[in-house]
Design a protein around this motif. Structure first.
Motif, PDB file in Angstrom:
ATOM      1  N   VAL A   1     -19.143  -0.306 -12.827  1.00 66.05           N
ATOM      2  CA  VAL A   1     -19.639  -0.577 -11.471  1.00 66.05           C
ATOM      3  C   VAL A   1     -18.574  -0.204 -10.446  1.00 66.05           C
ATOM      4  CG1 VAL A   1     -20.235  -2.406  -9.833  1.00 66.05           C
ATOM      5  CG2 VAL A   1     -21.247  -2.413 -12.118  1.00 66.05           C
ATOM      6  N   LEU A   2     -17.339  -0.627 -10.704  1.00 65.55           N
ATOM      7  CA  LEU A   2     -16.276  -0.353  -9.738  1.00 65.55           C
ATOM      8  C   LEU A   2     -16.030   1.146  -9.611  1.00 65.55           C
ATOM      9  CD1 LEU A   2     -13.766  -3.231 -10.542  1.00 65.55           C
ATOM     10  CD2 LEU A   2     -15.322  -3.053  -8.592  1.00 65.55           C
ATOM     11  N   ARG A   3     -16.050   1.855 -10.750  1.00 62.28           N
ATOM     12  CA  ARG A   3     -15.819   3.309 -10.696  1.00 62.28           C
ATOM     13  C   ARG A   3     -16.967   4.009  -9.970  1.00 62.28           C
ATOM     14  NH1 ARG A   3     -11.167   4.100 -13.361  1.00 62.28           N
ATOM     15  NH2 ARG A   3     -10.772   2.657 -15.064  1.00 62.28           N
ATOM     16  N   GLU A   4     -18.184   3.541 -10.187  1.00 60.14           N
ATOM     17  CA  GLU A   4     -19.335   4.129  -9.490  1.00 60.14           C
ATOM     18  C   GLU A   4     -19.192   3.900  -7.982  1.00 60.14           C
ATOM     19  OE1 GLU A   4     -23.053   4.199  -7.371  1.00 60.14           O
ATOM     20  OE2 GLU A   4     -21.966   2.355  -7.813  1.00 60.14           O
ATOM     21  N   ARG A   5     -18.840   2.659  -7.606  1.00 60.55           N
ATOM     22  CA  ARG A   5     -18.684   2.343  -6.182  1.00 60.55           C
ATOM     23  C   ARG A   5     -17.538   3.163  -5.574  1.00 60.55           C
ATOM     24  NH1 ARG A   5     -22.857   0.327  -3.549  1.00 60.55           N
ATOM     25  NH2 ARG A   5     -23.472   2.136  -4.726  1.00 60.55           N
ATOM     26  N   ALA A   6     -16.454   3.305  -6.340  1.00 57.83           N
ATOM     27  CA  ALA A   6     -15.303   4.080  -5.851  1.00 57.83           C
ATOM     28  C   ALA A   6     -15.707   5.532  -5.645  1.00 57.83           C
ATOM     29  CB  ALA A   6     -14.140   3.977  -6.833  1.00 57.83           C
TER      30      ALA A   6
ATOM     31  N   LEU B   1       2.595   1.445  -3.775  1.00 60.12           N
ATOM     32  CA  LEU B   1       1.812   1.556  -5.014  1.00 60.12           C
ATOM     33  C   LEU B   1       1.643   2.978  -5.553  1.00 60.12           C
ATOM     34  CD1 LEU B   1      -0.947  -1.178  -4.719  1.00 60.12           C
ATOM     35  CD2 LEU B   1       0.631  -0.862  -6.635  1.00 60.12           C
ATOM     36  N   PRO B   2       1.376   3.973  -4.695  1.00 67.94           N
ATOM     37  CA  PRO B   2       1.158   5.314  -5.266  1.00 67.94           C
ATOM     38  C   PRO B   2       2.430   5.930  -5.859  1.00 67.94           C
ATOM     39  CG  PRO B   2       0.286   5.135  -3.027  1.00 67.94           C
ATOM     40  CD  PRO B   2       1.133   3.940  -3.257  1.00 67.94           C
TER      41      PRO B   2
ATOM     42  N   LEU C   1      -4.832   4.349  -9.518  1.00 68.25           N
ATOM     43  CA  LEU C   1      -3.375   4.406  -9.669  1.00 68.25           C
ATOM     44  C   LEU C   1      -3.020   4.564 -11.143  1.00 68.25           C
ATOM     45  CD1 LEU C   1      -2.697   1.516  -7.180  1.00 68.25           C
ATOM     46  CD2 LEU C   1      -2.069   3.895  -6.805  1.00 68.25           C
TER      47      LEU C   1
ATOM     48  N   ARG D   1     -18.565   6.733  -4.971  1.00 66.69           N
ATOM     49  CA  ARG D   1     -19.519   6.916  -3.890  1.00 66.69           C
ATOM     50  C   ARG D   1     -18.920   6.631  -2.517  1.00 66.69           C
ATOM     51  NH1 ARG D   1     -24.678   7.936  -4.970  1.00 66.69           N
ATOM     52  NH2 ARG D   1     -24.582   7.266  -7.131  1.00 66.69           N
ATOM     53  N   LEU D   2     -18.018   5.636  -2.467  1.00 63.89           N
ATOM     54  CA  LEU D   2     -17.572   5.164  -1.158  1.00 63.89           C
ATOM     55  C   LEU D   2     -16.155   5.560  -0.783  1.00 63.89           C
ATOM     56  CD1 LEU D   2     -18.988   1.554  -1.613  1.00 63.89           C
ATOM     57  CD2 LEU D   2     -19.972   3.327  -0.150  1.00 63.89           C
ATOM     58  N   LEU D   3     -15.320   5.829  -1.808  1.00 66.97           N
ATOM     59  CA  LEU D   3     -13.895   5.953  -1.525  1.00 66.97           C
ATOM     60  C   LEU D   3     -13.534   7.240  -0.802  1.00 66.97           C
ATOM     61  CD1 LEU D   3     -11.672   3.999  -1.959  1.00 66.97           C
ATOM     62  CD2 LEU D   3     -11.153   5.038  -4.160  1.00 66.97           C
ATOM     63  N   ARG D   4     -14.214   8.330  -1.130  1.00 68.32           N
ATOM     64  CA  ARG D   4     -13.782   9.611  -0.565  1.00 68.32           C
ATOM     65  C   ARG D   4     -14.661  10.058   0.589  1.00 68.32           C
ATOM     66  NH1 ARG D   4     -11.448   9.325  -5.270  1.00 68.32           N
ATOM     67  NH2 ARG D   4     -13.453   9.063  -6.282  1.00 68.32           N
ATOM     68  N   LYS D   5     -15.131   9.095   1.410  1.00 67.19           N
ATOM     69  CA  LYS D   5     -15.978   9.472   2.536  1.00 67.19           C
ATOM     70  C   LYS D   5     -15.165   9.601   3.802  1.00 67.19           C
ATOM     71  CE  LYS D   5     -20.479   8.757   1.032  1.00 67.19           C
ATOM     72  NZ  LYS D   5     -21.817   8.246   1.287  1.00 67.19           N
TER      73      LYS D   5
ATOM     74  N   PRO E   1      -7.901  -3.867 -10.052  1.00 68.37           N
ATOM     75  CA  PRO E   1      -8.655  -4.764  -9.171  1.00 68.37           C
ATOM     76  C   PRO E   1      -8.685  -6.157  -9.806  1.00 68.37           C
ATOM     77  CG  PRO E   1      -9.938  -2.792  -9.758  1.00 68.37           C
ATOM     78  CD  PRO E   1      -8.767  -2.840 -10.671  1.00 68.37           C
TER      79      PRO E   1
ATOM     80  N   LEU F   1     -12.195  -0.931   0.007  1.00 67.43           N
ATOM     81  CA  LEU F   1     -11.776   0.414  -0.420  1.00 67.43           C
ATOM     82  C   LEU F   1     -10.374   0.369  -1.030  1.00 67.43           C
ATOM     83  CD1 LEU F   1     -13.112   2.699   2.460  1.00 67.43           C
ATOM     84  CD2 LEU F   1     -14.187   2.112   0.265  1.00 67.43           C
ATOM     85  N   ARG F   2      -9.498  -0.430  -0.450  1.00 68.67           N
ATOM     86  CA  ARG F   2      -8.140  -0.581  -0.973  1.00 68.67           C
ATOM     87  C   ARG F   2      -8.205  -1.166  -2.392  1.00 68.67           C
ATOM     88  NH1 ARG F   2      -4.192  -4.843  -0.688  1.00 68.67           N
ATOM     89  NH2 ARG F   2      -2.075  -4.019  -0.543  1.00 68.67           N
ATOM     90  N   HIS F   3      -9.087  -2.139  -2.567  1.00 75.74           N
ATOM     91  CA  HIS F   3      -9.322  -2.787  -3.863  1.00 75.74           C
ATOM     92  C   HIS F   3      -9.779  -1.754  -4.896  1.00 75.74           C
ATOM     93  CE1 HIS F   3     -10.802  -6.179  -6.326  1.00 75.74           C
ATOM     94  NE2 HIS F   3     -11.893  -5.478  -6.523  1.00 75.74           N
ATOM     95  N   LEU F   4     -10.734  -0.906  -4.489  1.00 72.61           N
ATOM     96  CA  LEU F   4     -11.226   0.135  -5.407  1.00 72.61           C
ATOM     97  C   LEU F   4     -10.133   1.146  -5.741  1.00 72.61           C
ATOM     98  CD1 LEU F   4     -14.779   0.956  -3.978  1.00 72.61           C
ATOM     99  CD2 LEU F   4     -14.223  -0.328  -6.051  1.00 72.61           C
TER     100      LEU F   4
ATOM    101  N   SER G   1       0.822  -1.213   0.000  1.00 66.03           N
ATOM    102  CA  SER G   1       0.000   0.000   0.000  1.00 66.03           C
ATOM    103  C   SER G   1       0.853   1.259   0.000  1.00 66.03           C
ATOM    104  CB  SER G   1      -0.926   0.033   1.222  1.00 66.03           C
ATOM    105  OG  SER G   1      -1.890  -0.966   1.095  1.00 66.03           O
TER     106      SER G   1
ATOM    107  N   TYR H   1      -7.170   0.731  -6.436  1.00 66.43           N
ATOM    108  CA  TYR H   1      -6.313   0.292  -7.541  1.00 66.43           C
ATOM    109  C   TYR H   1      -6.701   0.977  -8.848  1.00 66.43           C
ATOM    110  CZ  TYR H   1      -3.709  -3.433  -5.221  1.00 66.43           C
ATOM    111  OH  TYR H   1      -2.847  -4.125  -4.414  1.00 66.43           O
ATOM    112  N   LEU H   2      -7.996   1.314  -8.951  1.00 67.24           N
ATOM    113  CA  LEU H   2      -8.464   1.964 -10.178  1.00 67.24           C
ATOM    114  C   LEU H   2      -7.894   3.366 -10.326  1.00 67.24           C
ATOM    115  CD1 LEU H   2     -12.249   1.076 -10.199  1.00 67.24           C
ATOM    116  CD2 LEU H   2     -10.569   0.427 -11.927  1.00 67.24           C
TER     117      LEU H   2
END
Ligand SMILES: [Zn+2]
Lengths: 462, 168
Positions: A451-456, A156-157, B148, A458-462, A262, B140-143, A153, B145-146
């Motif tokens: 789907v993954l981008r939509e979920r990201a 990766l960035p 990067l 909505r959920l990733l930046r909370k 993913p 969230l970690r999985h998501l 983790s 990856y998109l």
């Protein structure tokens, strides 16, 4: 190609590989409480590099490891010894491949050292790898394997650490899927020791750097696309002949594009991920050349691709390139640390063979010599199939070596349809396609990514 | 040593089989559990975090806001059913059976139905909600990856990860 040379024995190969195998058994058992057989494996490894500059450090590391008291630096020394041995195997195999193809390799010139890499996360990676060596493949459990997650983790960035991150991530996922080690029916000993040794050496600052050594200006003629993937990373490499504009000797080069992903992005989704970042994928798929101006090129023959340095060229059929331009091109050199048999991927052109299917196994017989054909490496999202390879009359492939023998990975084949040659590229769909069979897979992959981008979102930046 | 043991490029883990992600965007066999995230059918902001432990089949299901799932009261809820179904699609029934250490002796070949039946028959306990937070953070970690950036610097180590036409 002189396939007869590929089947001939190589002096010293068995001895070097025996030392490697013995060390790999050491890692299988682990170094927490070393047994006499493991001490012998360690001594054997030290003896195998006794005549090299590594001798003293490896001898000390072997002694500490046999006593169960090795530290991180000792494990690095053992990884270096194993890497040096496989490096010598690589050199012998590469020399043999050069003889067989009649194509000379390039001379290695060391580039200027690249930028700095963060030391802390590399040290954390080293410490995880040392823990693995102590546990051994038979001793791995979820606790020790999950130690990689934080390291990956953190890496990766940072694009400068992508090499280490992609390796550790793929390796750790494979180990996690194999836990507990005690219950494994069999252990992929060579493979895991390879991944461990490489990961260990890549924790040394600067080991992974591959800075540009020059610039490429001229015409690029694609031969084919090689795809590589694990659950959370994908890379496509285009193998091509580069003809410098100044009339210098043509070179065999590669252009790579990779991305973390993913694990549910697979098949056509892999091409969709990579396609926007390298126009060469479409050119290779459609059979076009590209004109390069000032494209950075490493000492290993890797183009550091940027679309800004490339524009679309004339149509260029890969089989014409393979017949006309490939025989006179010079192969690239390999960086010292990258010398390993698994790195061997020599573009070759084959014709006049007899294809023979024996169950799952396909072989080409050329001048009485059999060459195994690895059809399993053909990406699923493409028009090339094992059946097409078996029915082919000409083949562009990558000569590789694994588990004791040479084989060929098909990148493209020519088959005869109504007396006319028809070319099929493994990477034909890399840049997109109008093929009906591909459309469904493309659509499914687009939907999954959406789907993954939509979920990201909505959920990733909370 | 066999050729398999002396190969650098044997495929140890087959790639995931493609599946639709709308209902179950995330499923994995990790940390000794089958675990994942199931999208709520009614609220687009809500997901259920569900898991089943290997061996004991202890199960848990709650929302990402840590509210208990109304359906998981003493037996597998619909989210866990969906999770098992998608895991079988992604990894194949054999691998799921092996990972969860399910004894299918009385239940036939590995399949969604037999897995569900065998695990339910063991009358698994309902776990607490403590598993949800780490599973959600893995999602969230999985998501992430998109997000990067791809790179065109070569990754020589990917040579050890060839594709395979064999699927799970
Ligand atoms: Zn539920």
């Amino acid at each position: 190609m002189r396939t007869d040379l590929l089947a001939d024995g190589i002096d010293g190969l068995d001895e070097a590989l025996a030392a490697v195998d013995a060390f790999d058994q050491v890692l299988t058992g682990g170094l927490l409480r070393p047994q006499p057989a493991q001490a012998a494996g360690l001594t054997g490894l030290a003896a195998a590099v006794a005549g090299t500059p590594l001798a003293a450090r490896v001898a000390e590391a072997a002694e500490k490891a046999a006593a169960g008291t090795a530290g991180d630096d000792h494990f690095v020394a053992l990884a270096a010894a194993r890497t040096a041995l496989l490096g010598s195997v690589h050199d012998a195999l590469t020399a043999r491949a050069e003889e067989a193809t009649g194509r000379p390799g390039g001379e290695w010139t060391a580039p200027e050292p690249g930028g700095q890499q963060p030391v802390n996360v590399l040290a954390a990676a080293r410490s995880w790898l040392s823990d693995l060596a102590r546990c051994g493949w038979r001793g791995i459990d979820h606790d020790v394997v999950s130690g990689a997650a934080q390291v990956v983790s953190a890496m990766l960035p940072d694009p400068a650490l992508r090499r280490q991150a992609a390796l550790l991530d793929g390796f750790a996922a494979e180990l996690a899927a194999s836990c507990p080690g005690a219950a494994l029916e069999r252990v992929p000993a060579r493979r895991w020791a390879d991944l461990w040794s490489r990961a260990m050496l890549l924790t040394l600052p600067g080991a992974a750097a591959a800075p540009p050594a020059g610039e490429a200006t001229g015409r690029l003629l694609p031969l084919g696309v090689d795809l590589q993937e694990h659950a959370t990373a994908v890379q496509a490499q285009v193998h091509a002949v580069f003809e410098p504009a100044d009339g210098a000797t043509a070179l065999l080069v590669r252009a790579s594009v990779s991305a973390p992903k993913p694990d549910t992005v697979v098949g056509a989704g892999l091409w969709q991920l990579l396609r926007p970042h390298m126009s060469l994928l479409a050119a290779a798929g459609e059979g076009r050349s590209m004109d390069l101006v000032g494209m950075p090129l490493t000492a290993e023959g890797d183009l550091l691709w940027s679309d800004a340095h490339a524009r679309q060229g004339e149509p260029a059929d890969a089989f014409s390139t393979a017949r006309v331009a490939l025989p006179t091109a010079t192969g690239p050199a390999t960086a010292p640390l990258d010398r390993h048999p698994a790195r061997i991927a020599v573009p070759v052109f084959l014709e006049g063979y007899t294809a023979q299917q024996d169950g799952e196994r396909l072989t080409f017989t050329l001048a009485g010599q059999q060459l195994a054909v690895d059809t399993d490496r053909i990406p699923a999202a493409g028009p090339l199939t094992p059946e097409a390879v078996a029915a082919s009359v000409a083949c562009i492939g990558l000569l590789r070596w694994d588990a004791g023998s040479f084989g060929v990975q098909p990148l493209a084949v020519e088959t005869t349809v109504r007396k006319r040659p028809v070319a099929v590229q493994a990477g034909a769909w890399a840049g997109g396609t109008a093929d009906k069979a591909a459309a469904k897979a493309e659509k499914a992959a687009t939907d999954a990514a959406a789907v993954l981008r939509e979920r990201a979102g909505r959920l990733l930046r909370k | 040593m066999s050729d398999w043991e002396r190969s650098s490029t044997v495929r140890v883990v087959p790639p995931a089989h493609p599946r639709r992600l709308a209902k179950v965007p995330f499923v994995e066999l990790a940390d000794g559990r089958l675990q994942g995230v199931v999208s709520s059918g009614s609220d687009i902001e809500r997901v259920y975090v569900s898991s089943v432990s290997a061996g004991s089949f202890t199960f848990a299901c709650s929302t990402n806001n840590n509210r208990p799932c109304g359906g998981a009261r003493g037996y597998f809820c619909n989210h866990i059913r969906a999770l098992i179904g998608e895991a079988v699609l992604q990894y194949g029934a054999e691998r799921v059976t092996r990972y969860l250490r399910v004894d299918l002796a009385d239940h036939g070949e590995p399949s969604v139905l037999s897995l569900h039946a065998a695990m339910s028959a063991a009358r698994p306990a309902q776990g607490d909600r403590s598993a949800a937070a780490p599973v959600f953070s893995r999602f969230l970690r999985h998501l992430a990856y998109l997000e990067l950036a791809p790179t065109t610097a070569p990754l020589p180590e990917m040579q050890w990860f060839p594709p395979t036409r064999a699927v799970a």
